[in-house]
Design a protein around this motif. Structure first.
Motif, mmCIF file in Angstrom:
data_model
loop_
_atom_site.group_PDB
_atom_site.id
_atom_site.type_symbol
_atom_site.label_atom_id
_atom_site.label_comp_id
_atom_site.label_asym_id
_atom_site.label_seq_id
_atom_site.Cartn_x
_atom_site.Cartn_y
_atom_site.Cartn_z
ATOM 1 N N SER A 162 0.831 -1.199 0.000
ATOM 2 C CA SER A 162 0.000 0.000 0.000
ATOM 3 C C SER A 162 0.865 1.248 0.000
ATOM 4 C CB SER A 162 -0.894 0.012 1.246
ATOM 5 O OG SER A 162 -1.627 1.218 1.345
ATOM 6 N N VAL A 163 0.371 2.287 -0.690
ATOM 7 C CA VAL A 163 0.989 3.616 -0.630
ATOM 8 C C VAL A 163 -0.104 4.624 -0.301
ATOM 9 C CG1 VAL A 163 2.973 3.193 -2.124
ATOM 10 C CG2 VAL A 163 0.782 3.797 -3.146
ATOM 11 N N THR A 164 0.202 5.526 0.633
ATOM 12 C CA THR A 164 -0.781 6.475 1.139
ATOM 13 C C THR A 164 -0.153 7.857 1.244
ATOM 14 O OG1 THR A 164 -1.834 4.734 2.438
ATOM 15 C CG2 THR A 164 -2.354 7.009 3.042
ATOM 16 N N SER A 165 -0.913 8.914 0.871
ATOM 17 C CA SER A 165 -0.377 10.264 0.962
ATOM 18 C C SER A 165 -1.486 11.297 1.113
ATOM 19 C CB SER A 165 0.434 10.598 -0.287
ATOM 20 O OG SER A 165 0.993 11.895 -0.196
ATOM 21 N N PRO A 166 -1.287 12.309 1.993
ATOM 22 C CA PRO A 166 -2.200 13.449 2.057
ATOM 23 C C PRO A 166 -1.891 14.439 0.941
ATOM 24 C CG PRO A 166 -0.486 13.701 3.693
ATOM 25 C CD PRO A 166 -0.241 12.375 3.025
ATOM 26 N N VAL A 167 -2.918 15.092 0.412
ATOM 27 C CA VAL A 167 -2.750 15.985 -0.738
ATOM 28 C C VAL A 167 -3.665 17.196 -0.593
ATOM 29 C CG1 VAL A 167 -2.969 16.188 -3.244
ATOM 30 C CG2 VAL A 167 -2.234 14.037 -2.258
ATOM 31 N N THR A 168 -3.195 18.349 -1.045
ATOM 32 C CA THR A 168 -4.036 19.528 -1.180
ATOM 33 C C THR A 168 -3.921 20.058 -2.602
ATOM 34 O OG1 THR A 168 -2.258 20.970 -0.390
ATOM 35 C CG2 THR A 168 -3.835 20.167 1.252
ATOM 36 N N PHE A 169 -4.976 20.735 -3.079
ATOM 37 C CA PHE A 169 -5.020 21.247 -4.433
ATOM 38 C C PHE A 169 -5.179 22.769 -4.401
ATOM 39 C CE2 PHE A 169 -6.754 16.985 -4.393
ATOM 40 C CZ PHE A 169 -6.088 16.361 -5.439
ATOM 41 N N SER A 170 -4.564 23.448 -5.345
ATOM 42 C CA SER A 170 -4.673 24.902 -5.428
ATOM 43 C C SER A 170 -4.500 25.332 -6.881
ATOM 44 C CB SER A 170 -3.607 25.575 -4.553
ATOM 45 O OG SER A 170 -2.305 25.202 -4.958
ATOM 46 N N GLY A 171 -4.713 26.639 -7.147
ATOM 47 C CA GLY A 171 -4.497 27.173 -8.487
ATOM 48 C C GLY A 171 -5.732 27.264 -9.332
ATOM 49 N N ALA A 172 -6.894 26.863 -8.798
ATOM 50 C CA ALA A 172 -8.147 26.947 -9.553
ATOM 51 C C ALA A 172 -9.260 27.304 -8.588
ATOM 52 C CB ALA A 172 -8.443 25.632 -10.260
ATOM 53 N N THR A 173 -10.298 27.955 -9.093
ATOM 54 C CA THR A 173 -11.423 28.341 -8.247
ATOM 55 C C THR A 173 -12.570 27.367 -8.436
ATOM 56 O OG1 THR A 173 -12.275 29.803 -9.983
ATOM 57 C CG2 THR A 173 -10.788 30.759 -8.331
ATOM 58 N N GLY A 174 -13.370 27.242 -7.380
ATOM 59 C CA GLY A 174 -14.546 26.400 -7.474
ATOM 60 C C GLY A 174 -14.194 24.928 -7.506
ATOM 61 N N PRO A 175 -15.171 24.056 -7.360
ATOM 62 C CA PRO A 175 -14.911 22.617 -7.431
ATOM 63 C C PRO A 175 -14.433 22.207 -8.823
ATOM 64 C CG PRO A 175 -17.050 23.068 -6.431
ATOM 65 C CD PRO A 175 -16.569 24.351 -7.036
ATOM 66 N N PHE A 176 -13.526 21.245 -8.885
ATOM 67 C CA PHE A 176 -13.078 20.671 -10.153
ATOM 68 C C PHE A 176 -12.844 19.183 -9.934
ATOM 69 C CE2 PHE A 176 -9.576 22.751 -7.929
ATOM 70 C CZ PHE A 176 -8.692 21.688 -7.719
ATOM 71 N N THR A 177 -12.768 18.449 -11.027
ATOM 72 C CA THR A 177 -12.680 16.987 -10.954
ATOM 73 C C THR A 177 -11.239 16.511 -11.062
ATOM 74 O OG1 THR A 177 -14.889 16.750 -11.920
ATOM 75 C CG2 THR A 177 -13.439 14.832 -11.995
ATOM 76 N N VAL A 178 -10.856 15.587 -10.187
ATOM 77 C CA VAL A 178 -9.565 14.916 -10.279
ATOM 78 C C VAL A 178 -9.824 13.421 -10.433
ATOM 79 C CG1 VAL A 178 -8.414 16.657 -8.875
ATOM 80 C CG2 VAL A 178 -9.285 14.580 -7.797
ATOM 81 N N THR A 179 -8.855 12.735 -11.009
ATOM 82 C CA THR A 179 -8.979 11.289 -11.219
ATOM 83 C C THR A 179 -7.728 10.589 -10.723
ATOM 84 O OG1 THR A 179 -10.412 11.561 -13.155
ATOM 85 C CG2 THR A 179 -9.288 9.447 -12.912
ATOM 86 N N ALA A 180 -7.902 9.636 -9.828
ATOM 87 C CA ALA A 180 -6.813 8.782 -9.370
ATOM 88 C C ALA A 180 -6.887 7.470 -10.144
ATOM 89 C CB ALA A 180 -6.926 8.526 -7.874
ATOM 90 N N GLU A 181 -5.729 6.913 -10.481
ATOM 91 C CA GLU A 181 -5.705 5.713 -11.310
ATOM 92 C C GLU A 181 -4.644 4.731 -10.808
ATOM 93 O OE1 GLU A 181 -5.898 5.679 -15.889
ATOM 94 O OE2 GLU A 181 -3.760 5.406 -15.462
ATOM 95 N N LEU A 182 -5.019 3.463 -10.754
ATOM 96 C CA LEU A 182 -4.089 2.380 -10.433
ATOM 97 C C LEU A 182 -4.118 1.378 -11.573
ATOM 98 C CD1 LEU A 182 -2.215 0.841 -8.436
ATOM 99 C CD2 LEU A 182 -4.287 -0.270 -7.543
ATOM 100 N N ARG A 183 -2.974 1.207 -12.215
ATOM 101 C CA ARG A 183 -2.830 0.201 -13.266
ATOM 102 C C ARG A 183 -2.011 -0.960 -12.711
ATOM 103 N NH1 ARG A 183 -3.359 1.705 -18.859
ATOM 104 N NH2 ARG A 183 -4.324 3.763 -19.051
ATOM 105 N N PHE A 184 -2.475 -2.165 -12.924
ATOM 106 C CA PHE A 184 -1.711 -3.311 -12.438
ATOM 107 C C PHE A 184 -1.868 -4.495 -13.369
ATOM 108 C CE2 PHE A 184 -5.926 -3.795 -10.632
ATOM 109 C CZ PHE A 184 -6.171 -5.163 -10.588
ATOM 110 N N LEU A 205 -2.477 -3.212 -3.448
ATOM 111 C CA LEU A 205 -2.620 -4.462 -4.181
ATOM 112 C C LEU A 205 -2.515 -5.622 -3.197
ATOM 113 C CD1 LEU A 205 -0.445 -3.818 -7.376
ATOM 114 C CD2 LEU A 205 -2.918 -4.154 -7.312
ATOM 115 N N LEU A 206 -3.379 -6.608 -3.380
ATOM 116 C CA LEU A 206 -3.411 -7.788 -2.532
ATOM 117 C C LEU A 206 -3.372 -9.042 -3.392
ATOM 118 C CD1 LEU A 206 -3.991 -9.364 0.153
ATOM 119 C CD2 LEU A 206 -6.421 -8.958 -0.288
#
Length: 325
Positions: A105-127, A237-238
């Motif tokens: 497992s990999v885990t990390s806290p994240v913050t976003f900036s540089g844009a106003t209002g809600p916006f969509t992000v996508t996290a992806e794991l390929r295995f 991944l398990l």
């Protein structure tokens, strides 16, 4: 067998998504002859490697196990290998650990900036990986998962989004071939009220290949982001191999048949975060290294993914009807 799952998932729960910083975690078991313990390692950064030489353990329960796991906390890469061999059939205590498992497992806290209002992000794991039945009909499983969490302390609110794709090959299926099991989930809690969406539309899974010799999957998780909020991303991944079940089973014991198999995902499982143009991601080295600053959005790309997703889910859910969980 029950103890294998209990030990593994108890360890998984200690890898909390509310960690203060980026972290990698690796678990493999059994790690000793008594088959009553798992080897666990955690690191804030760098590479974790457990049993890189793939040394074999011959357990008191009469089976051999080889487990190896590698987690790169800086790059978000997970690799693993689990091998199991039970040379003779017999009746076993259900409280005993019978099987081989690896978890990264990999885990990390994240913050976003540089844009106003809600916006969509996508996290992806390929295995990718493979199943190999060396003897009999062992049960083999490989699962990839992404979880994103955000919360506020006062007043307490929490949102948890999850996307998972699991390949399972077992004699319980209609044919002894890999079956894809898809999970999409969102849980929100506010004012003491919890709301669960068991079919969250932002969680998608693509089965690129379900051939036992060349498994390949993509797990994605998309959701709206508020720039003032902090988020915690976790991908894991398990891999698991257990014996072929026999005809007898009770609350305390079960028949297991001679069998052997391998789950191998030692090529790569890699986590990536896609954000819109102009958005800046702040966090630990894990996400700084793998973030992509422009989401590919050509019409042809979107149509291709939509087609793959529709065909993949329809085909594999039909095949999954024969699977008994």
């Amino acid at each position: 067998m029950r103890r294998l799952f209990q030990t593994l998932f108890a360890t998984v729960l200690t890898v909390s998504p509310l960690l203060a910083g980026a972290a990698g975690s690796a678990v493999r078991g059994p790690s000793n002859v008594a088959a009553d313990d798992s080897e666990v390692a955690n690191a804030a950064s760098g590479l974790i490697e457990l049993n890189a030489a793939r040394e074999r353990v011959s357990t008191v329960h009469g089976y051999d196990s080889v487990t190896s796991i590698s987690v790169d906390a800086d790059r978000g890469v997970i690799k693993g290998y689990a091998e199991f061999e039970l040379p003779s059939s017999g009746t076993f205590n259900t409280a005993d650990t019978i099987g081989s498992s690896v978890f990264g497992s990999v885990t990390s806290p994240v913050t976003f900036s540089g844009a106003t209002g809600p916006f969509t992000v996508t996290a992806e794991l390929r295995f990718d990986g493979s199943f190999t039945a060396l003897d009999g009909l062992p049960t083999l499983s490989l699962a990839g998962n992404i979880t994103a969490t955000t919360f506020t302390a006062i007043p307490f609110t929490q949102s948890i989004y999850q996307s998972q794709l699991a390949f399972i090959m077992s004699k319980a299926t209609a044919t002894y071939e890999p079956v894809a099991v898809l999970t999409s989930l969102a849980t929100e809690e506010a004012g003491g009220v919890e709301t669960v969406d068991p079919a969250y539309a932002g969680a998608t899974q693509v089965v690129v290949s379900d051939a036992a010799s060349s498994l390949e999957g993509i797990v994605r998780l998309s959701f709206e982001v508020d720039p003032v909020q902090s988020y915690i991303f976790s991908s894991n991944l398990l891999g698991l191999v257990t014996a072929e079940p026999g005809s007898f089973s009770s609350g305390t014991s079960a028949e297991l048949l001679a069998s052997a198999g391998v789950v191998d995902f030692s090529h790569t499982g890699e986590f990536t975060l896609y954000v819109p143009q102009g958005v800046t991601v702040s966090g630990d080295s894990l996400l700084q290294n793998v973030v992509v600053t422009a989401v590919p959005e050509p019409a042809s790309y979107a149509l291709m993914l939509a087609g793959l997703l529709t065909v993949g889910i329809a085909r594999h859910r039909r095949r999954g009807r024969g699977f008994s969980r």
